[in-house]
Enzyme design. Structure first.
Site, PDB file in Angstrom:
ATOM      1  N   GLY A  46       0.681  -1.220   0.070  1.00  0.00           N
ATOM      2  CA  GLY A  46       0.120   0.136  -0.270  1.00  0.00           C
ATOM      3  C   GLY A  46       0.828   1.261  -0.148  1.00  0.00           C
ATOM      4  O   GLY A  46       0.673   1.918  -0.411  1.00  0.00           O
ATOM      5  N   CYS A  47       2.088   1.114   0.692  1.00  0.00           N
ATOM      6  CA  CYS A  47       2.660   2.124   0.763  1.00  0.00           C
ATOM      7  C   CYS A  47       2.939   2.716  -0.446  1.00  0.00           C
ATOM      8  O   CYS A  47       3.740   3.797  -0.869  1.00  0.00           O
ATOM      9  CB  CYS A  47       3.908   2.258   2.308  1.00  0.00           C
ATOM     10  SG  CYS A  47       2.990   2.427   3.274  1.00  0.00           S
ATOM     11  N   THR A  48       3.813   1.595  -1.267  1.00  0.00           N
ATOM     12  CA  THR A  48       4.628   1.556  -2.468  1.00  0.00           C
ATOM     13  C   THR A  48       3.596   2.451  -2.941  1.00  0.00           C
ATOM     14  O   THR A  48       3.550   3.522  -4.455  1.00  0.00           O
ATOM     15  CB  THR A  48       5.140   0.322  -3.259  1.00  0.00           C
ATOM     16  OG1 THR A  48       5.984  -0.146  -1.678  1.00  0.00           O
ATOM     17  CG2 THR A  48       5.546   0.395  -4.177  1.00  0.00           C
ATOM     18  N   ALA A  51       2.863   6.337  -2.761  1.00  0.00           N
ATOM     19  CA  ALA A  51       4.447   7.319  -3.555  1.00  0.00           C
ATOM     20  C   ALA A  51       4.330   7.085  -4.914  1.00  0.00           C
ATOM     21  O   ALA A  51       4.344   7.628  -4.716  1.00  0.00           O
ATOM     22  CB  ALA A  51       5.365   6.179  -2.369  1.00  0.00           C
TER      23      ALA A  51
END
Length: 158
Positions: A46-48, A51
């Protein structure tokens, strides 16, 4: 858990290092729009995605005079690897003691696979040029989030 900041309140000031070990202070953005997004961990799915989505839209944010900054508890080294691996065009800040997350009210109790722990509650803040909170998303769902933030920034500026 500290209380989430509210729209209209002054943004909490901070000074923490970016991925290159350079100190970044909120006051350095006085007079411009800032998208400050808090995320749990570098190199997680999710964070990738979040970003990468913000990176893709960076030129559109910049055209509106806005800077995008991500904050997580990860180290400078972790941020550098994350940026290089995914060709990110973002500045990422290291909030290893989660003081900034606490000051924005986004450090709290989370649950995952039956376990409870303290961590970042994925959240995004639009901060106006006077350094007041213009808009907040809490418990963010990553899909289409960057586009939603860009749309809201356009609305706030019109």
């Amino acid at each position: 858990m500290s209380k989430l900041l509210e729209i209209g309140q002054p943004a909490s000031n901070f000074t923490i290092n970016n991925q290159d070990g350079k100190a970044v202070n909120l006051n350095g953005f006085l007079g411009q729009w800032l998208v400050l997004y808090f995320y749990p961990k570098d190199n997680t799915p999710g964070c990738t995605t979040e970003a990468q989505d913000f990176s893709k839209l960076t030129p559109e944010f910049e055209a509106l005079g806005a800077k995008i900054i991500g904050i997580s508890p990860d180290s400078e080294k972790s941020h550098c690897k994350f940026i290089a691996k995914h060709q990110l065009s973002l500045e990422l800040l290291c909030d290893s003691d989660h003081q900034v997350a606490e000051s924005y009210g986004v450090w709290g109790l989370k649950k995952f696979m039956g376990k409870e722990y303290m961590g970042i509650i994925r959240s995004t803040f639009i901060i106006n040029p006077e350094q007041n909170i213009a808009y907040i998303w809490s418990n963010v769902r990553v899909k289409n989030h960057a586009e939603t933030v860009l749309k809201k920034l356009r609305e706030l500026q019109s």
